[in-house]
Design an enzyme around this catalytic site. Structure first.
Site, PDB file in Angstrom:
ATOM      1  N   LYS A 133       0.832  -1.213   0.000  1.00 59.49           N
ATOM      2  CA  LYS A 133       0.000   0.000   0.000  1.00 59.49           C
ATOM      3  C   LYS A 133       0.865   1.261   0.000  1.00 59.49           C
ATOM      4  CE  LYS A 133      -1.969  -0.805   3.985  1.00 59.49           C
ATOM      5  NZ  LYS A 133      -1.331  -1.980   4.585  1.00 59.49           N
ATOM      6  N   ARG A 159      -9.724   1.156   8.169  1.00 61.16           N
ATOM      7  CA  ARG A 159      -9.234  -0.178   8.513  1.00 61.16           C
ATOM      8  C   ARG A 159     -10.294  -1.012   9.205  1.00 61.16           C
ATOM      9  NH1 ARG A 159      -3.148   1.121   9.239  1.00 61.16           N
ATOM     10  NH2 ARG A 159      -2.292  -0.598   8.083  1.00 61.16           N
ATOM     11  N   ARG A 186      12.053  -5.105   5.278  1.00 60.22           N
ATOM     12  CA  ARG A 186      11.549  -3.779   4.923  1.00 60.22           C
ATOM     13  C   ARG A 186      12.315  -2.685   5.660  1.00 60.22           C
ATOM     14  NH1 ARG A 186       5.257  -2.012   4.767  1.00 60.22           N
ATOM     15  NH2 ARG A 186       5.244  -2.169   7.029  1.00 60.22           N
ATOM     16  N   ARG A 201      11.172  -0.231  10.955  1.00 60.33           N
ATOM     17  CA  ARG A 201      10.101   0.231  11.846  1.00 60.33           C
ATOM     18  C   ARG A 201       9.971  -0.672  13.056  1.00 60.33           C
ATOM     19  NH1 ARG A 201       4.901   1.308   8.207  1.00 60.33           N
ATOM     20  NH2 ARG A 201       4.003   0.240   9.995  1.00 60.33           N
ATOM     21  N   ARG A 227      -0.802  -7.419  13.786  1.00 57.81           N
ATOM     22  CA  ARG A 227      -1.365  -6.579  12.718  1.00 57.81           C
ATOM     23  C   ARG A 227      -2.143  -7.441  11.710  1.00 57.81           C
ATOM     24  NH1 ARG A 227       3.919  -3.589  11.005  1.00 57.81           N
ATOM     25  NH2 ARG A 227       2.645  -2.525   9.460  1.00 57.81           N
TER      26      ARG A 227
END
Ligand code: AMP
Length: 228
Positions: free
Chosen positions: A19, A94, A128, A161, A172
């Site tokens: 996203k 969400r 990531r 992160r 999540r």
């Protein structure tokens, strides 16, 4: 400008579905700004605002912040002049409460689901790296920055992160299953839902999203095509 003329495209997907990577190039192709809810929340925390102090513990635990607070941020962003023609949203809504609440202040014209498996998510998340300044995402293997650890776009130091750990990502993913899957049904009923395959190069996925928008019966296909 009347709300009916504003095109609001939301990208929906699991964490690391792409996203954040797709939102900015998509917004550029459509000539409208992109808005990341995660980034707005992190900025409030970074700037130590009163709202940021309320958000911090939710983000650290991988849980959704209360929808009334997230709606305040979206409302503020929608009021800015550059958002009058439309916006690309990443990370909002969400859950169904947010989706319903948004329809009282605006209207989602295109809900694009970027499909990836949970296995793919786990593989992507460990590598990531994110730019804390301009919010660009990289991956140490799949999409590495030109200079290791440095953002190609703004030269800032990339970070891993703190919520990109296996434990928080599991939480999540649970939040995606419990809270976000019902959102897909919400937009299917409004005939705004499009699903695209999120596995492929950044350019391939970008093109699939544009195709989904162009092939839609909603208004943006006209001005999207004009903007290439
Ligand atoms: P993201 O950057 O989109 O992966 O979001 C990071 C974290 O910010 C999430 O795990 C949530 O804690 C929070 N968050 C992002 N978007 C929302 C939202 N629409 N509503 C509530 N919390 C959110």
């Amino acid at each position: 400008m009347k709300e009916s003329h504003r095109e609001v495209i939301t990208l929906i997907g699991k964490p690391a579905s792409g996203k954040g990577t797709q939102a900015e190039p998509l917004a550029k192709s459509l000539n409208i700004p992109f808005v990341s809810m995660g980034k707005m929340l992190r900025d409030e925390i970074k700037n130590k605002t009163a709202m940021g102090r309320k958000f911090a513990s939710y983000l650290a635990a991988g849980q959704l912040v209360p929808y009334k607070l997230s709606l305040v941020l979206i409302k503020r962003r929608l009021a800015k002049p550059d958002a009058q023609k439309g916006i690309v949203l990443d990370g909002f809504p969400r859950d169904v409460d947010q989706a319903r609440a948004f329809e009282t202040i605006g209207h989602i014209t295109h809900a694009i689901v970027i499909s990836v498996t949970e296995k793919e998510v786990m593989e992507r998340i460990t590598g990531r790296r994110c730019c804390p300044v301009c919010n660009r995402n990289f991956h140490i293997k799949i999409n590495p920055p030109k200079k290791p650890g440095i953002c190609d776009a703004c030269g800032s130091h990339l970070v891993h992160r703190s919520d990109d750990t296996a434990a928080v990502v599991k939480e999540r993913l649970k939040s995606y299953r419990d809270d976000t899957i019902p959102v897909l049904h919400f937009y299917r009923r409004l005939r705004a839902l499009r699903r695209i395959d999120g596995v492929g190069t950044i350019e391939e996925v970008h093109q699939r999203i544009l195709d989904a928008i162009y092939n839609s019966d909603k208004g943006i296909n006209r001005h999207a095509q004009r903007n290439g």
